[in-house]
Design a protein around this motif. Structure first.
Motif, mmCIF file in Angstrom:
data_model
loop_
_atom_site.group_PDB
_atom_site.id
_atom_site.type_symbol
_atom_site.label_atom_id
_atom_site.label_comp_id
_atom_site.label_asym_id
_atom_site.label_seq_id
_atom_site.Cartn_x
_atom_site.Cartn_y
_atom_site.Cartn_z
ATOM 1 N N PHE A 1 0.843 -1.191 0.000
ATOM 2 C CA PHE A 1 0.000 0.000 0.000
ATOM 3 C C PHE A 1 0.885 1.250 0.000
ATOM 4 O O PHE A 1 1.931 1.283 0.654
ATOM 5 C CB PHE A 1 -0.899 0.030 1.242
ATOM 6 N N GLY A 2 0.412 2.280 -0.694
ATOM 7 C CA GLY A 2 1.124 3.549 -0.700
ATOM 8 C C GLY A 2 2.146 3.643 -1.809
ATOM 9 O O GLY A 2 2.147 2.853 -2.760
ATOM 10 N N GLN B 1 9.201 12.583 9.526
ATOM 11 C CA GLN B 1 8.195 13.027 10.493
ATOM 12 C C GLN B 1 7.447 11.833 11.092
ATOM 13 O O GLN B 1 6.434 12.004 11.767
ATOM 14 C CB GLN B 1 7.191 13.969 9.812
ATOM 15 N N ASN B 2 7.966 10.633 10.830
ATOM 16 C CA ASN B 2 7.309 9.390 11.277
ATOM 17 C C ASN B 2 5.894 9.243 10.726
ATOM 18 O O ASN B 2 4.986 8.717 11.387
ATOM 19 C CB ASN B 2 7.291 9.286 12.805
ATOM 20 N N ILE B 3 5.710 9.712 9.516
ATOM 21 C CA ILE B 3 4.462 9.507 8.786
ATOM 22 C C ILE B 3 4.641 8.291 7.881
ATOM 23 O O ILE B 3 5.640 8.186 7.164
ATOM 24 C CB ILE B 3 4.087 10.753 7.956
ATOM 25 N N VAL B 4 3.689 7.368 7.932
ATOM 26 C CA VAL B 4 3.771 6.156 7.102
ATOM 27 C C VAL B 4 3.476 6.508 5.652
ATOM 28 O O VAL B 4 2.387 6.980 5.312
ATOM 29 C CB VAL B 4 2.781 5.076 7.607
ATOM 30 N N LYS B 5 4.457 6.288 4.784
ATOM 31 C CA LYS B 5 4.296 6.562 3.358
ATOM 32 C C LYS B 5 3.859 5.319 2.586
ATOM 33 O O LYS B 5 3.194 5.415 1.556
ATOM 34 C CB LYS B 5 5.600 7.095 2.764
ATOM 35 N N ALA B 6 4.269 4.138 3.078
ATOM 36 C CA ALA B 6 3.927 2.892 2.402
ATOM 37 C C ALA B 6 4.085 1.740 3.389
ATOM 38 O O ALA B 6 4.707 1.891 4.449
ATOM 39 C CB ALA B 6 4.812 2.679 1.171
ATOM 40 N N ALA B 7 3.532 0.591 3.024
ATOM 41 C CA ALA B 7 3.671 -0.602 3.862
ATOM 42 C C ALA B 7 3.596 -1.851 2.986
ATOM 43 O O ALA B 7 2.828 -1.902 2.028
ATOM 44 C CB ALA B 7 2.595 -0.640 4.941
ATOM 45 N N PHE B 8 4.400 -2.832 3.355
ATOM 46 C CA PHE B 8 4.422 -4.121 2.664
ATOM 47 C C PHE B 8 3.912 -5.191 3.622
ATOM 48 O O PHE B 8 4.421 -5.317 4.739
ATOM 49 C CB PHE B 8 5.849 -4.454 2.207
ATOM 50 N N LEU B 9 2.887 -5.937 3.201
ATOM 51 C CA LEU B 9 2.268 -6.948 4.046
ATOM 52 C C LEU B 9 2.555 -8.342 3.498
ATOM 53 O O LEU B 9 2.389 -8.587 2.292
ATOM 54 C CB LEU B 9 0.751 -6.760 4.120
#
Length: 411
Positions: free
Chosen positions: A335-336, A363-371
């Motif tokens: 995602f992202g 800024q510790n903002i989630v830009k993407a994630a791999f599941l």
């Protein structure tokens, strides 16, 4: 029926984006003429199964059609196959095709998808060497594989990895040759790349990194692949999967392209009444133009562009990029969109092959994630990326804390 109703929309490309655009035009009330054309001779079909279930025999070529052929008649969509567009005239609002035909349009949607990157390798005219893009490629490859004991796959991207999984399931010995040391590292990072390598090797795939195929040997049939480092790999089949690029073959001097047709948030190109959707586009995501080749994006972009064709600039495209891949017994989701990141956070473990890997900015903002095998996290991860709020990295890694609670944690 009024003259307004009888306006003509021409859609070039009958893939995921084109078919969904045509359908949505009708769903949103367009009563005019819709012409959907494609250079492929096949009825519009779904591409992901080409490297998966079609290859393994779990499905057939009729089961992967996007729609039953009768649907196009029911929706009064004029489907024209085997048609190649040669040029467009935005002033006269016409397009010409290779067979000498000309079509007038009021609105034009370019949904031309992507095209293969190709390699020039000595001996690549031997029988048994394939690229996978169309159904005809997949069917020819599937037929050939019946007599294959050893296969080489060039490129360890998602298509190459999926094919390796499928061919292994068919009992074929597979060698992947990847020129980079860590496949897909720019997309997923070093840790996940290493996990992919371990996964393939644990499933019996011979993965060669930091090397490339320099030559194919054989009489008329492929017998051997030779790498730049001098490795000699016996094989009766080779599949080249080194990625794709946006297909912008339908061009005009005033039609802006950069990693695809450049469109705004409504799918409008640089020329009036010409739109573009899906893999062939470069579109604004969080203020930055991006280009992705994702099934999910093609569906949603096609639908949104259709809405804006009917009611110009009415629905801005708000979408979180998403793609998935099935390999062996695993399902991966991403995602992202992150070309770079400041830190990563692992939730779960690589050893269990059940984890969510986060990509954060400074800024510790989630830009993407791999599941990996954690579909339960898909919805909270998507929301987290959409909210663009800072999170606590330690809480993010702690599986005892629900992700929906992590979303509200500020730092």
């Amino acid at each position: 029926m009024s003259d307004v109703d009888m306006k003509t929309t021409v859609i070039v490309g009958a893939g995921i984006a084109g078919v969904h655009a045509a359908e949505n035009l009708r769903k949103e009330g367009d009563q005019g003429r819709i012409i959907l054309m494609d250079s492929d001779q096949q009825m519009p079909y779904d591409r992901p199964p080409l490297s998966k279930k079609l290859m393994t025999g779990e499905t057939d070529d009729t089961s992967i059609l996007l729609r039953d052929p009768s649907v196009y008649d029911e929706l009064d969509i004029d489907l024209k196959l085997g048609v190649e567009v040669t040029d467009i005239d935005p002033e006269r609002k016409t397009i010409n095709t290779k067979d000498g035909s000309s079509y007038e349009w009021d609105k034009l949607i370019l949904a031309t998808g992507s095209k293969l990157r190709t390699l020039s390798i000595e001996g690549d005219d031997l029988q048994g060497i394939f690229y996978l893009r169309r159904m005809t490629d997949a069917l020819a490859m599937k037929q050939h594989m019946q007599d294959v004991k050893d296969a080489v796959i060039i490129g360890a991207g998602f298509i190459g990895a999926e094919l390796a999984s499928s061919l292994k399931q068919l009992g074929i010995n597979v060698t992947i040759v990847e020129r980079s040391s860590y496949p897909m590292e720019p997309i997923v990072g070093r840790d996940v790349s290493e996990h992919f390598l371990d996964l393939h090797r644990s499933n019996g795939i011979d993965v060669i990194t930091g090397d490339s195929v320099a030559q194919f040997n054989g009489d008329t049939m492929l017998e051997e692949a030779v790498t730049a480092e001098g490795r000699r790999i016996p094989c009766q089949a080779a599949i080249i999967g080194v990625g794709v690029t946006a297909n912008t073959a339908v061009s005009h001097p005033q039609l802006q392209t950069e990693n695809g047709y450049v469109v705004n948030e409504y799918g409008e190109t640089s020329l009036p009444d010409i739109y573009a959707a899906g893999d062939c586009t470069s579109w604004p995501y969080n203020g930055t133009p991006i280009h992705v080749e994702h099934w999910d994006h093609a569906v949603n972009h096609g639908k949104t562009v259709a809405q804006n064709v009917i009611n110009p600039q009415s629905v801005p495209y708000a979408y979180t990029p998403y793609f998935w891949s099935e390999q062996y017994d695993s399902r991966f989701q991403y995602f992202g969109h992150a070309k770079e990141w400041s830190r990563t956070v692992l939730r779960g473990s690589f050893e269990s092959n059940a984890f969510t890997y986060f990509y954060l900015d400074d800024q510790n903002i989630v830009k993407a994630a791999f599941l990996s095998n954690q579909a339960k996290n898909a919805l909270p991860v998507r929301r987290m990326i959409q909210q663009q709020s800072s999170v606590d990295p330690e809480a993010l890694a702690d599986e005892s804390i629900a992700l929906k609670k992590v979303q509200r944690a500020k730092v």
